[in-house]
Design a protein around this motif. Structure first.
Motif, PDB file in Angstrom:
ATOM      1  N   PRO A 203       0.833  -1.290  -0.133  1.00  0.00           N
ATOM      2  CA  PRO A 203       0.020   0.034   0.229  1.00  0.00           C
ATOM      3  C   PRO A 203       0.727   1.261   0.081  1.00  0.00           C
ATOM      4  O   PRO A 203       2.058   1.152   0.554  1.00  0.00           O
TER       5      PRO A 203
ATOM      6  N   GLU B  69       1.168   5.780   0.258  1.00  0.00           N
ATOM      7  CA  GLU B  69       0.424   6.723   1.212  1.00  0.00           C
ATOM      8  C   GLU B  69      -0.333   7.631   0.480  1.00  0.00           C
ATOM      9  O   GLU B  69      -1.428   8.250   0.903  1.00  0.00           O
TER      10      GLU B  69
ATOM     11  N   ARG C 180      -5.017   4.944   0.735  1.00  0.00           N
ATOM     12  CA  ARG C 180      -5.148   4.661   2.233  1.00  0.00           C
ATOM     13  C   ARG C 180      -6.590   5.391   2.115  1.00  0.00           C
ATOM     14  O   ARG C 180      -7.067   6.146   1.755  1.00  0.00           O
TER      15      ARG C 180
ATOM     16  N   GLY D 208      -5.770   7.747   7.647  1.00  0.00           N
ATOM     17  CA  GLY D 208      -5.127   6.735   6.579  1.00  0.00           C
ATOM     18  C   GLY D 208      -4.716   5.389   7.309  1.00  0.00           C
ATOM     19  O   GLY D 208      -3.765   4.835   7.228  1.00  0.00           O
TER      20      GLY D 208
ATOM     21  N   GLY E   9      -4.685   0.563   4.489  1.00  0.00           N
ATOM     22  CA  GLY E   9      -3.991   0.859   3.323  1.00  0.00           C
ATOM     23  C   GLY E   9      -4.504  -0.548   2.364  1.00  0.00           C
ATOM     24  O   GLY E   9      -4.644  -1.651   2.614  1.00  0.00           O
ATOM     25  N   TYR E  10      -4.320  -0.224   1.046  1.00  0.00           N
ATOM     26  CA  TYR E  10      -4.621  -1.039   0.040  1.00  0.00           C
ATOM     27  C   TYR E  10      -3.731  -1.148  -1.164  1.00  0.00           C
ATOM     28  O   TYR E  10      -3.424   0.196  -1.475  1.00  0.00           O
ATOM     29  N   ARG E  11      -3.389  -2.040  -1.992  1.00  0.00           N
ATOM     30  CA  ARG E  11      -2.981  -2.035  -3.499  1.00  0.00           C
ATOM     31  C   ARG E  11      -3.362  -3.251  -4.301  1.00  0.00           C
ATOM     32  O   ARG E  11      -3.490  -4.439  -3.589  1.00  0.00           O
TER      33      ARG E  11
END
Length: 518
Positions: free
Chosen positions: A183, A185, A210, A215, A218-220
């Motif tokens: 993830p 920022e 985020r 925040g 978080g993710y990706r």
């Protein structure tokens, strides 16, 4: 010896900026003097200026995953390393492991990306161990027959040489570690499409950011696919996806998880070339024309499916100490029918064999934890890394069929049309058995002692309990291998500046040597 070059560029930029500002300073000197006097009078009338203190951390150098040493910068790692970042992968349009380290003279590819030998890489002339020599985020993964989706990774790191202390059992060539994209920022979205002149289309999407209060989460997400006809005449269909998430549970405590999945199917392609029966002391056949299609028969295929799940918990105890624990589960399944050409003469002759059904499944489970930190004892700084690792590997295989071994009528020549292939095998596609299992347990401890300005000494030790069992289709155990070795490492480092390290080290490698052939 390791040296970082980036600092000089920053100094040049800083000097250039100063000179440019200086050129304008002389022209405005008179006006600036009057303005400065007025500002000083205004400041005196306003009273004392409040002092504002800003606390922050210097952005850390990019870290390498160095096994039992923990996460260290390249300059802190007394081992030969190489790293390819996602930016370099995109710029160079790299699609295969074989071309990742093409600029490194010590690394050579031994297989093509569109064959079952895509994984095969040698370092300093030593082939990497496909069972223990590859990691994903430090978790073990069995690489045989797999080409991992490079779009899913932030970098690919190579640690060269004997890595017994760092990772346990592995061939002496080294370790390759794939680092997943994490993830970010700030909100991220990117998409790209590609086309190669052989006829392969590709698409890739990368999304991250985020959410939540401050925040907190978080993710990706990465999604990619490829389809089309490859340069060697194979038909490729590949789909891959990766998800990385994290949650900042409290100050210094972060939970994270990685998920990765890929299906990669090849129809046809290049058969395996074997020198097992090639005449001793004979030169190799003359090169085959690049216009000639050496593709395997259309009935051959090589399909692979892999997935990984890896949750982790990281705790930054204070500014000097941190701990982490992680679990990894990886699974790989192969379904294939492939052809092998056994070269028999310098004139290009070969005999042919088809393995009409090869379908192994390999499952890795791994649990590992580490404590890292530093403390001062008198005038000496100690940097400690201690931890444990427990991992198992189970391998199932289809019951070996009666392979198609062809008569003289199906021998061929590299420079002529291939012979007619007739499948004479008898295959039971429902018959599977456990062919082998592995268990590896270890504990390790290292101490890096900074005993004088610019000098440090690393000493480490790993204790291992390694066991391997192999079985026949009947269930009977055919072999047993069990060792409990101690593997040390020692290194002396001299760092005369922030950008240079000179070191010498000692290490060992340990591998299951298998069974000597006839």
């Amino acid at each position: 010896m390791k040296q970082r070059q980036a600092a000089q560029g920053y100094r040049t930029l800083s000097l250039f900026t100063t000179l440019m500002l200086g050129a304008g300073l002389q022209a405005q000197a008179a006006g600036d003097t009057a303005d400065a006097a007025a500002e000083s009078a205004a400041a005196a009338a306003a009273g004392p200026i409040a002092v504002i203190t800003v606390n922050g951390d210097r952005a850390p150098a990019e870290r390498l995953a160095a096994g039992a040493l923990g996460a260290r910068s390249d300059l802190e790692t007394p081992f030969s390393t190489a790293q390819v970042s996602s930016a370099q992968i995109e710029d160079r349009q790299i699609k295969s492991l074989g071309t990742l380290f093409a600029s490194d003279a010590s690394v050579a590819s031994k297989g093509g990306t569109y064959t079952q030998s895509a994984y095969a890489v040698s370092v300093r002339g030593l082939t990497l161990d496909f069972t223990n020599g590859y990691k994903i985020d430090g978790q073990p993964f069995q690489m045989y027959g797999v080409e991992l989706p490079l779009e899913m990774f932030e970098s690919v790191q190579l640690l060269k040489g004997a890595t017994g202390f760092l990772y346990g059992f592995s061939a002496p060539g080294g370790i390759i570690n794939y680092v997943s994209k994490k993830p970010v920022e700030h909100p991220l979205f990117s998409a790209d499409i590609g086309y190669t002149d052989s006829g392969v289309f590709s698409q890739h999407i990368d999304v991250g950011g985020r959410t939540g209060e401050d925040g907190r989460y978080g993710y990706r997400v990465n999604l990619s696919q490829e389809q089309g006809e490859t340069y060697n005449g194979a038909d490729l269909h590949r789909k891959a996806g990766a998800l990385a998430v994290d949650a900042r549970l409290r100050h210094g405590l972060t939970w994270s998880a990685q998920l990765l999945y890929q299906e990669r199917d090849l129809q046809g392609g290049v058969p395996t070339m074997s020198l097992a029966v090639y005449p001793v002391r004979s030169s190799l056949p003359a090169p085959v024309s690049g216009k000639r299609d050496l593709g395997a028969y259309a009935s051959t295929y090589y399909d692979s499916t892999m997935w990984l799940a890896s949750p982790a918990l990281a705790w930054k105890i204070n500014s000097d100490w941190q701990a982490n624990v992680s679990y990894g589960h990886t699974e790989k399944r192969i379904d294939s029918a492939y052809e092998t050409l056994y070269l028999t003469s310098q004139s290009g002759g070969y005999s042919n064999r088809l393995n009409p059904f090869y379908a192994p499944t390999l499952t890795y489970d791994s649990l590992q934890g580490m404590l890292e930190g530093s403390f001062l004892a008198g005038a000496i700084v100690h940097k400690i890394a201690a931890g444990f690792n427990y991992q198992t590997l189970d391998r199932t295989l289809n019951v070996t069929p009666s392979l198609s071994i062809f008569s003289g009528k199906t021998t061929g020549n590299l420079y002529q049309a291939p012979p007619v292939l007739v499948d004479t095998s008898n295959v039971n596609r429902q018959a599977f058995y456990t062919i082998s299992d592995y268990t590896q347990k270890s504990v390790f401890l290292s101490d890096t002692v900074a005993f004088a300005p610019h000098w440090s000494l690393l000493a480490g030790l790993r204790y291992m309990d390694y066991e391997n069992n192999n079985f026949a289709a009947s269930g009977a155990r055919t072999s047993h291998y069990h060792k409990k070795p101690l593997t040390p490492t020692v290194a002396l480092l001299y760092q005369p500046s922030d950008t240079l390290t000179v070191y010498g080290n000692y290490g060992e490698a340990l591998e299951d040597g298998g069974t000597v052939s006839n």
